[in-house]
Design a protein around this motif. Structure first.
Motif, PDB file in Angstrom:
ATOM      1  N   MET A 424       0.879  -1.335   0.152  1.00 31.09           N
ATOM      2  CA  MET A 424       0.011  -0.680   0.190  1.00 31.09           C
ATOM      3  C   MET A 424       0.892   0.972  -0.334  1.00 31.09           C
ATOM      4  O   MET A 424       0.846   2.062  -0.717  1.00 31.09           O
ATOM      5  CB  MET A 424      -1.237   0.520   1.365  1.00 31.09           C
ATOM      6  CG  MET A 424      -2.180   0.024   0.732  1.00 31.09           C
ATOM      7  SD  MET A 424      -3.860  -0.101   2.402  1.00 31.09           S
ATOM      8  CE  MET A 424      -2.834   0.763   3.633  1.00 31.09           C
ATOM      9  N   PHE A 425       1.967   1.087   1.022  1.00 39.83           N
ATOM     10  CA  PHE A 425       2.618   2.766   1.396  1.00 39.83           C
ATOM     11  C   PHE A 425       3.537   2.476   0.063  1.00 39.83           C
ATOM     12  O   PHE A 425       3.777   3.900  -1.122  1.00 39.83           O
ATOM     13  CB  PHE A 425       4.126   2.096   1.923  1.00 39.83           C
ATOM     14  CG  PHE A 425       4.938   3.010   1.978  1.00 39.83           C
ATOM     15  CD1 PHE A 425       6.335   2.654   1.424  1.00 39.83           C
ATOM     16  CD2 PHE A 425       4.446   4.646   2.726  1.00 39.83           C
ATOM     17  CE1 PHE A 425       7.620   3.476   2.002  1.00 39.83           C
ATOM     18  CE2 PHE A 425       5.383   5.186   2.786  1.00 39.83           C
ATOM     19  CZ  PHE A 425       6.827   5.296   2.591  1.00 39.83           C
ATOM     20  N   LEU A 426       4.189   1.736  -1.033  1.00 40.59           N
ATOM     21  CA  LEU A 426       5.026   2.091  -2.171  1.00 40.59           C
ATOM     22  C   LEU A 426       3.426   2.291  -3.168  1.00 40.59           C
ATOM     23  O   LEU A 426       4.145   3.121  -4.077  1.00 40.59           O
ATOM     24  CB  LEU A 426       5.098   0.226  -2.768  1.00 40.59           C
ATOM     25  CG  LEU A 426       6.429  -0.213  -2.591  1.00 40.59           C
ATOM     26  CD1 LEU A 426       7.039  -1.108  -2.459  1.00 40.59           C
ATOM     27  CD2 LEU A 426       7.902   1.000  -2.558  1.00 40.59           C
ATOM     28  N   THR A 430       4.199   6.433  -5.236  1.00 38.46           N
ATOM     29  CA  THR A 430       4.708   6.200  -6.525  1.00 38.46           C
ATOM     30  C   THR A 430       3.429   6.847  -7.483  1.00 38.46           C
ATOM     31  O   THR A 430       3.560   7.742  -8.141  1.00 38.46           O
ATOM     32  CB  THR A 430       4.624   4.600  -7.101  1.00 38.46           C
ATOM     33  OG1 THR A 430       3.205   4.110  -6.581  1.00 38.46           O
ATOM     34  CG2 THR A 430       5.693   4.368  -7.691  1.00 38.46           C
ATOM     35  N   GLU A 431       2.616   6.354  -6.614  1.00 33.26           N
ATOM     36  CA  GLU A 431       0.885   7.308  -7.724  1.00 33.26           C
ATOM     37  C   GLU A 431       0.794   8.749  -6.955  1.00 33.26           C
ATOM     38  O   GLU A 431       0.855  10.168  -8.355  1.00 33.26           O
ATOM     39  CB  GLU A 431      -0.376   6.635  -6.917  1.00 33.26           C
ATOM     40  CG  GLU A 431      -0.817   5.411  -7.720  1.00 33.26           C
ATOM     41  CD  GLU A 431      -2.667   4.806  -6.899  1.00 33.26           C
ATOM     42  OE1 GLU A 431      -2.329   5.691  -5.808  1.00 33.26           O
ATOM     43  OE2 GLU A 431      -2.614   4.088  -7.367  1.00 33.26           O
ATOM     44  N   GLY A 432       1.782   9.315  -5.868  1.00 30.02           N
ATOM     45  CA  GLY A 432       1.369  10.812  -5.219  1.00 30.02           C
ATOM     46  C   GLY A 432       2.835  11.372  -6.520  1.00 30.02           C
ATOM     47  O   GLY A 432       2.749  12.551  -6.426  1.00 30.02           O
ATOM     48  N   ARG A 433       3.897  10.743  -6.753  1.00 29.12           N
ATOM     49  CA  ARG A 433       4.476  10.938  -7.780  1.00 29.12           C
ATOM     50  C   ARG A 433       4.368  11.375  -9.160  1.00 29.12           C
ATOM     51  O   ARG A 433       4.574  12.633  -9.436  1.00 29.12           O
ATOM     52  CB  ARG A 433       6.019  10.411  -7.658  1.00 29.12           C
ATOM     53  CG  ARG A 433       7.542  10.757  -7.041  1.00 29.12           C
ATOM     54  CD  ARG A 433       8.409   9.863  -7.873  1.00 29.12           C
ATOM     55  NE  ARG A 433       8.683   8.393  -6.479  1.00 29.12           N
ATOM     56  CZ  ARG A 433       8.852   6.841  -6.571  1.00 29.12           C
ATOM     57  NH1 ARG A 433       8.955   7.255  -7.851  1.00 29.12           N
ATOM     58  NH2 ARG A 433       8.161   6.425  -5.808  1.00 29.12           N
ATOM     59  N   LEU A 434       3.543  10.596  -9.494  1.00 34.57           N
ATOM     60  CA  LEU A 434       2.963  10.774 -10.535  1.00 34.57           C
ATOM     61  C   LEU A 434       1.741  12.552 -10.479  1.00 34.57           C
ATOM     62  O   LEU A 434       1.847  12.656 -11.855  1.00 34.57           O
ATOM     63  CB  LEU A 434       1.466   9.601 -10.895  1.00 34.57           C
ATOM     64  CG  LEU A 434       2.944   8.503 -11.723  1.00 34.57           C
ATOM     65  CD1 LEU A 434       1.150   7.353 -11.863  1.00 34.57           C
ATOM     66  CD2 LEU A 434       3.186   9.109 -13.426  1.00 34.57           C
ATOM     67  N   ARG A 435       1.281  12.130  -9.232  1.00 39.54           N
ATOM     68  CA  ARG A 435       0.127  13.093  -9.227  1.00 39.54           C
ATOM     69  C   ARG A 435       1.332  14.559  -9.491  1.00 39.54           C
ATOM     70  O   ARG A 435       0.379  15.180 -10.181  1.00 39.54           O
ATOM     71  CB  ARG A 435      -0.891  12.969  -7.469  1.00 39.54           C
ATOM     72  CG  ARG A 435      -1.743  12.809  -8.956  1.00 39.54           C
ATOM     73  CD  ARG A 435      -2.700  13.069  -7.305  1.00 39.54           C
ATOM     74  NE  ARG A 435      -2.542  11.531  -6.626  1.00 39.54           N
ATOM     75  CZ  ARG A 435      -2.188  11.391  -5.114  1.00 39.54           C
ATOM     76  NH1 ARG A 435      -2.691  12.281  -4.407  1.00 39.54           N
ATOM     77  NH2 ARG A 435      -2.364  10.291  -4.433  1.00 39.54           N
ATOM     78  N   ALA A 436       2.175  14.366  -8.518  1.00 39.01           N
ATOM     79  CA  ALA A 436       3.593  16.006  -8.553  1.00 39.01           C
ATOM     80  C   ALA A 436       4.058  16.195  -9.741  1.00 39.01           C
ATOM     81  O   ALA A 436       3.982  17.248 -10.672  1.00 39.01           O
ATOM     82  CB  ALA A 436       4.282  15.512  -7.669  1.00 39.01           C
ATOM     83  N   ARG A 437       4.101  15.208 -10.767  1.00 39.48           N
ATOM     84  CA  ARG A 437       4.552  15.848 -12.267  1.00 39.48           C
ATOM     85  C   ARG A 437       3.762  16.294 -12.965  1.00 39.48           C
ATOM     86  O   ARG A 437       3.590  16.844 -13.419  1.00 39.48           O
ATOM     87  CB  ARG A 437       5.217  14.343 -12.824  1.00 39.48           C
ATOM     88  CG  ARG A 437       6.715  14.520 -13.662  1.00 39.48           C
ATOM     89  CD  ARG A 437       7.306  13.421 -13.898  1.00 39.48           C
ATOM     90  NE  ARG A 437       6.691  11.823 -13.193  1.00 39.48           N
ATOM     91  CZ  ARG A 437       7.417  10.955 -14.384  1.00 39.48           C
ATOM     92  NH1 ARG A 437       6.964  10.793 -15.039  1.00 39.48           N
ATOM     93  NH2 ARG A 437       7.365   9.618 -13.282  1.00 39.48           N
TER      94      ARG A 437
END
Lengths: 739, 123
Positions: A424-426, A430-437
């Protein structure tokens, strides 16, 4: 100019002052009998020594001493006179500068005087034991007796001189000129010297010191003034204006204006006359190599080279990729072969079989195969497919990586629960990073759009836009300025000498607020009991206090960012925009570095300075010395005389003699006449003459005096000095008239 | 000593035959020239106050201050200067010069004033 030996040395005259005088040792010392006196003109600028009766001094040099350390041997040596720049490399001159034995016009440093006399006598050719000739040496008018006695002591005891006489240089000059009929037996001598200027009246051929006056301005001050003015006007080149250079400039270009005010007006109005009078000094300057815009061929050629290089690189990369693909292919095939072999082998024999190859189990083998296939696919695959692939990969990975995600909690074992948490953490990261980009991309697009809109607006209406920008800039600048002021309100305000008192004023608004909160909180309960902290809300106080600060900073930061943006924008579009630095603006020294240096910057303009500097001789208060100038000195001198006859005064003013180095400045005579006319009653006779040779006449007069047969009567011997004491020495004066 | 130096012969020799006492004996190394009294001290020691005003001496013959009105010229350009900047006390001739004046650094202002002996020296 030659002397007896035929050695050449420079005449001490205008424009050819010996900067370095290489003086050969005179060889005819022994041809002079002991009765011939040696004549010394000990001036603050130059030291002249020679034999009595001659018209030229044998040895002339600047009256300074250097005591540098010899670099090779480390010993301290003495060099007298100007230092030859070619010889400077042998010496370490950092510890000591040039020293002069004079303080104003009085000799006070007799150690230096001794070195000078050593050098002078040595150059004159002295040998044997002791100087066996009487000496006539010049001094300043009314020399303090201490200086006089020390000089006599030096001459008697160290050099063994039989007799010594002291005289005033200005007086000698006057007598010499009187001898030649330039001036009469009643008159005034005006001697602007190196450090001081004297005006001495002569009555019946004798100087009356009671009527003399001395102003402490001389050639030294003129040069110093010029040097300082130029250094301040051109701070960029200030290292160029050395003392020697300033003196050269003074000798070459300075003159005395007949009327300062009208000359200055010429320059102020920028007339043609002023232009003619301005002198330019061009410093060496090499223009930076101009970049010729590359021609068409150049550009094409460069592009072709770059293209070729790019091509080469691409080929290399391609080759590498191909070789890698081949390698991986071969590896894959060998692995597949291994798997096939494995299939044929029995279960139990697998470990032994595989131990040769280095793989532990079938699973490992299969995973390696998978990896290799993937990398192969990547290497072979084209860029366009990659994102799709990576996305696919992502999805498949998602499902593979987080297989447990979708399984509800209660169906899993504790270990699997841990796994699930990790997954879940992973996933969230990763989803957060995508969203930030994605967000960043959007922001950039937004900014681009905004910039385009601005550009459009600017192009439509440039003037209006500029005005708007400027107004905005001013506003933000003010806000930032105010904030800064508030923050540092008290601290920049005070040279608060009282430490504790006034602390309240020094705290800024925010700090004051904090203090208030703290004190009220502490005081809240009253009755002396401190129950702060028993309630949760109390601790909110701290949040309030720190939040205050944070808010401030944030606001300030955003303001400053705004300011920076507007400044950069304005700098781009507005040609006349000058950024206001906080407080002081650019100093004039920085200006040449901001814009391109041109030839103009290296041109030193000497216009007004030409006559502004010598003006201090006539107006010493320009330099801060509160005394009369040359023209008024004549009046002061006449007033001081004990006599009261107008006839005498007329005779005095009709024979005014100018001597001394400074009187060589052009225009001095006319100016003096004008000046003296202003202070004398109308119609009185005024005649100003310049000495035949203002620089050397003092020595020549002394030489003529010493050549007289009765010279020894005016001199005093060592015995006299020892017996008669200081009081007598104080009253000692020579009589200038030939008996 | 290097050959060139010897040839130039600019250094004063150590020992001179005509001197009764050589310089290095009189002033041994280490003793600097600080023991010489400067002009101010000489004049103080002479005590010219006591001597009669009739006899001319070094202090007597100094020139009096000028009786003519002081000439005021611009510190920077040298033109006639009717105005004074209240902040820095510099004299200036016109508005153009004033602009330059205000852009000077405090260092330069101090130097301009010290030429005129009008700088305030903070101890």
């Amino acid at each position: 100019m030659t002397d007896d030996d035929g050695d050449q040395f420079n005449t001490v005259g205008r424009g050819s002052m010996p900067f370095v005088s290489r003086i050969r040792r005179q060889t005819d010392y022994n041809t002079y009998p002991s009765s011939i006196p040696i004549v010394i003109d000990n001036g603050a600028s130059y030291f002249r020594i020679g034999w009595a009766g001659e018209t030229e001094p044998r040895v002339v040099f600047r009256n300074i001493v250097h005591r540098p350390r010899h670099k090779a041997t480390g010993e301290t040596v003495t060099i007298v006179g100007d230092m030859d720049p070619a010889m400077m490399k042998y010496f370490d001159c950092t510890r000591s500068g040039p020293r002069s034995p004079f303080d104003s016009n009085v000799v006070f440093q007799f150690e230096t005087m001794e070195y000078i006399l050593d050098f002078a006598f040595d150059r004159l050719g002295a040998n044997g034991s002791g100087i066996d000739h009487p000496i006539l040496i010049t001094e300043c008018a009314c020399n303090p007796v201490q200086s006089r006695s020390k000089m006599a002591e030096l001459l008697f005891e160290t050099y063994g001189v039989p007799a010594v006489a002291f005289g005033v240089d200005a007086a000698f000059s006057y007598k010499y000129n009187q001898l030649h009929g330039i001036c009469k037996k009643d008159g005034i001598v005006l001697c602007p010297g190196y450090n001081t200027t004297h005006a001495i009246p002569f009555v019946d051929g004798e100087p009356i010191y009671k009527g003399s006056c001395r102003t402490n301005i001389g050639g030294y001050h003129v040069t110093d003034y010029l040097k300082q003015l130029l250094s301040l006007k051109y701070p960029f080149h200030s290292s160029r204006f050395t003392w020697e250079k300033a003196e050269d400039l003074k000798l070459e270009h300075c003159y005395i204006a007949l009327d300062y005010a009208s000359e200055v007006r010429l320059f102020q109005e920028g007339t043609k006359e002023a232009e003619e009078k301005t002198r330019y000094w061009q410093l060496p300057w090499i223009p930076p190599p101009t970049e010729v815009p590359p021609s068409e061929e150049e550009i094409a050629r460069k592009a072709a080279i770059r293209e070729k290089q790019g091509q080469r690189l691409r080929e290399m990369a391609e080759a590498k990729r191909l070789s890698k693909i081949n390698e991986m292919d071969s590896e894959l095939s060998s692995l597949r072969f291994l798997v096939k072999q494995l299939d044929q082998v029995e279960e139990d024999d697998i470990p032994t079989f595989l131990s040769d190859t280095g793989y532990a189990s079938r699973r490992e083998l299969e995973s390696t195969i998978l990896k290799v296939t993937q990398s192969l696919r990547k290497a072979r695959g084209e860029p366009k497919n990659e994102p799709a692939e990576s996305e696919e990969n992502n999805d498949s990975l998602n499902n593979e990586k987080y297989p447990l995600m979708n399984v509800p909690d209660d169906m899993l074992t504790p270990e699997q629960l841990k796994d699930k948490k990790r997954q879940m953490f992973l996933k969230t990261t990763t989803e957060g990073r995508l969203r930030a980009r994605q967000k960043r991309n959007e922001e950039e697009l937004e900014k681009e759009r905004r910039n385009q809109v601005e550009e459009e607006r600017r192009r439509e209406n440039p003037e209006f836009y500029l005005e708007e920008m400027r107004a905005q800039y001013k506003e933000v600048l003010e806000r930032v300025g105010q904030k800064k002021l508030l923050k540092t309100n008290g601290s920049s305000n005070g040279n608060n000498k009282s430490g504790g008192v006034g602390r309240g004023e020094r705290l800024s608004a925010a700090q004051r607020e904090r203090m208030r909160l703290l004190t009220t909180a502490a005081f809240d309960r009253g009755k002396g009991e401190d129950t702060f902290g028993s309630r949760d809300e109390d601790w909110q106080l701290y949040k309030l206090m720190s939040k205050d600060n944070d808010d401030d900073d944030e606001q300030a930061d955003s303001d400053e960012a705004e300011l920076a943006r507007i400044t950069s924008r304005l700098q781009e579009i507005d040609p006349t925009f000058v950024q206001k630095v906080e407080g002081e603006s650019l100093t004039s020294g920085d200006v040449p570095r901001v814009r391109q240096l041109t030839e103009e910057d290296y041109k030193i303009v000497i216009g007004i300075e030409r006559f502004r500097c010598p003006e201090i001789l006539f107006h010493p208060n320009l330099i801060g010395v509160d005394q009369v100038g040359l023209d008024e000195m004549v009046g002061a001198s006449i007033r001081r005389l004990p006599h009261e006859e107008t006839e005498l005064e007329k005779r005095l003013t009709s024979s005014i003699l100018m001597t001394g180095g400074c009187s060589l400045l052009p225009g001095m005579k006319e100016r003096l006449e004008c000046g003296v006319r202003m202070i004398r009653p109308c119609g009185s006779p005024i005649d100003v003459v310049r000495a035949m040779d203002p620089v050397l006449d003092a020595w020549r007069g002394a030489s003529a005096f010493a050549a007289d047969l009765n010279f020894l009567k005016s001199a005093f011997t060592k015995m006299d000095y020892d017996e008669k004491g200081e009081d007598w020495l104080r009253k000692y004066q020579i009589r200038y008239n030939k008996l | 000593m290097e050959g060139e130096l010897m040839e130039a012969d600019i250094v004063v020799p150590w020992r001179l035959s005509f001197k009764k006492i050589q310089a290095f004996d009189k002033y041994p190394k280490g003793q600097s020239t600080r023991r010489w009294k400067h002009l101010k001290q000489i004049l103080q020691a002479e005590n010219f106050h006591d001597s009669s005003p009739d006899l001319p001496n070094y202090v007597n013959i100094e020139s009096p201050p000028s009786t003519q009105p002081c000439k005021r010229i611009c510190d920077i350009t040298g033109y006639e200067a009717p105005y004074v900047d209240p902040r820095t006390n510099l004299r200036y001739a016109n508005a153009h010069v004033f602009k330059t004046l205000r852009s000077l650094s405090p260092d330069q202002v101090h130097q301009y004033l010290s030429i005129r002996n009008a700088a305030v020296v903070l101890k």
